[in-house]
Design a protein around this motif. Structure first.
Motif, PDB file in Angstrom:
ATOM      1  N   GLN A 187       0.833  -1.205   0.000  1.00  0.00           N
ATOM      2  CA  GLN A 187       0.000   0.000   0.000  1.00  0.00           C
ATOM      3  C   GLN A 187       0.870   1.258   0.000  1.00  0.00           C
ATOM      4  OE1 GLN A 187      -3.386  -0.098  -0.191  1.00  0.00           O
ATOM      5  NE2 GLN A 187      -3.379   2.104  -0.402  1.00  0.00           N
ATOM      6  N   ALA A 188       1.975   1.216   0.729  1.00  0.00           N
ATOM      7  CA  ALA A 188       2.865   2.381   0.802  1.00  0.00           C
ATOM      8  C   ALA A 188       3.427   2.741  -0.574  1.00  0.00           C
ATOM      9  CB  ALA A 188       4.004   2.119   1.789  1.00  0.00           C
ATOM     10  N   GLU A 190       3.054  10.181  -3.121  1.00  0.00           N
ATOM     11  CA  GLU A 190       4.441  10.660  -3.046  1.00  0.00           C
ATOM     12  C   GLU A 190       5.439   9.542  -3.333  1.00  0.00           C
ATOM     13  OE1 GLU A 190       3.236   9.531   1.186  1.00  0.00           O
ATOM     14  OE2 GLU A 190       2.286  10.555  -0.495  1.00  0.00           O
ATOM     15  N   ASN A 191       5.121   8.324  -2.893  1.00  0.00           N
ATOM     16  CA  ASN A 191       6.021   7.202  -3.153  1.00  0.00           C
ATOM     17  C   ASN A 191       5.940   6.746  -4.603  1.00  0.00           C
ATOM     18  OD1 ASN A 191       6.991   7.198  -0.535  1.00  0.00           O
ATOM     19  ND2 ASN A 191       5.470   5.735   0.180  1.00  0.00           N
ATOM     20  N   ALA A 192       4.758   6.807  -5.187  1.00  0.00           N
ATOM     21  CA  ALA A 192       4.615   6.445  -6.602  1.00  0.00           C
ATOM     22  C   ALA A 192       5.453   7.386  -7.464  1.00  0.00           C
ATOM     23  CB  ALA A 192       3.146   6.490  -7.013  1.00  0.00           C
ATOM     24  N   VAL A 193       5.446   8.667  -7.124  1.00  0.00           N
ATOM     25  CA  VAL A 193       6.252   9.643  -7.866  1.00  0.00           C
ATOM     26  C   VAL A 193       7.740   9.328  -7.696  1.00  0.00           C
ATOM     27  CG1 VAL A 193       6.959  12.078  -7.930  1.00  0.00           C
ATOM     28  CG2 VAL A 193       4.529  11.481  -7.823  1.00  0.00           C
ATOM     29  N   ARG A 194       8.141   9.038  -6.465  1.00  0.00           N
ATOM     30  CA  ARG A 194       9.555   8.711  -6.210  1.00  0.00           C
ATOM     31  C   ARG A 194       9.984   7.489  -7.018  1.00  0.00           C
ATOM     32  NH1 ARG A 194       9.914   7.833   0.006  1.00  0.00           N
ATOM     33  NH2 ARG A 194      12.102   7.456  -0.423  1.00  0.00           N
ATOM     34  N   VAL A 210      15.268   3.624  -3.260  1.00  0.00           N
ATOM     35  CA  VAL A 210      13.949   4.225  -3.015  1.00  0.00           C
ATOM     36  C   VAL A 210      12.992   3.163  -2.485  1.00  0.00           C
ATOM     37  CG1 VAL A 210      11.962   5.369  -4.086  1.00  0.00           C
ATOM     38  CG2 VAL A 210      14.286   6.055  -4.720  1.00  0.00           C
ATOM     39  N   ALA A 211      13.010   1.990  -3.098  1.00  0.00           N
ATOM     40  CA  ALA A 211      12.144   0.901  -2.646  1.00  0.00           C
ATOM     41  C   ALA A 211      12.480   0.513  -1.204  1.00  0.00           C
ATOM     42  CB  ALA A 211      12.287  -0.304  -3.572  1.00  0.00           C
ATOM     43  N   PHE A 232       9.287  -3.273  -7.632  1.00  0.00           N
ATOM     44  CA  PHE A 232      10.590  -2.623  -7.797  1.00  0.00           C
ATOM     45  C   PHE A 232      11.632  -3.446  -8.541  1.00  0.00           C
ATOM     46  CE2 PHE A 232      10.604  -4.511  -3.565  1.00  0.00           C
ATOM     47  CZ  PHE A 232      11.811  -5.178  -3.515  1.00  0.00           C
ATOM     48  N   LEU A 233      11.338  -4.691  -8.847  1.00  0.00           N
ATOM     49  CA  LEU A 233      12.277  -5.479  -9.639  1.00  0.00           C
ATOM     50  C   LEU A 233      11.781  -5.548 -11.076  1.00  0.00           C
ATOM     51  CD1 LEU A 233      13.010  -8.446  -7.216  1.00  0.00           C
ATOM     52  CD2 LEU A 233      14.486  -6.507  -7.738  1.00  0.00           C
TER      53      LEU A 233
END
Length: 126
Positions: A25-26, A31-35, A57-58, A106-107
């Motif tokens: 969920q995070a 903001e995390n999706a943008v990062r 970032v992940a 993230f992979l």
């Protein structure tokens, strides 16, 4: 080195599911999706650059969630969480599924190298 006051996090399978769901969920928080998008753009699908830009970032996103569950707020905490999740994957299909979803965030997708006779030969049987 961890301080003596730091207790290693021990989660049950049910707790691990909750934490995995929170971590996933995070990643979808704006903001995390943008990062993550920025990191992926910087990496340009290059595995070396993925390690340089995307993985940190992940890791930070995961740290922000798992620290509330007793994991240290560093790379070691993320590794311990990953090992804990891995230990439950074989026993619990839901954890395996959530873990796969997390990794996919993230992979990069892995492509298998060609194999078989068309790949240039075969292995001799002994």
């Amino acid at each position: 080195m961890a301080s003596a006051s730091t207790q290693p996090a021990a989660l049950s399978a049910e707790q691990a599911k909750v934490v995995l769901a929170e971590v996933i969920q995070a990643f979808s928080a704006p903001e995390n999706a943008v990062r993550m998008d920025e990191a992926r753009d910087n990496a340009c699908n290059d595995m070396g650059k993925m390690l340089q830009f995307v993985l940190p970032v992940a890791t930070q996103i995961q740290q922000e969630v798992i620290k509330a569950y007793g994991f240290s707020c560093d790379g070691e905490g993320v590794l311990k969480f990953a090992r804990l999740v891995k230990s439950y994957e074989a026993q619990d299909p839901e954890i395996a599924s959530l873990s796969g979803k997390l990794k996919a965030l993230f992979l990069p997708p892995m492509t298998l190298p060609p194999h078989g006779p068309a790949a240039g030969g075969s292995v001799a049987a002994s």
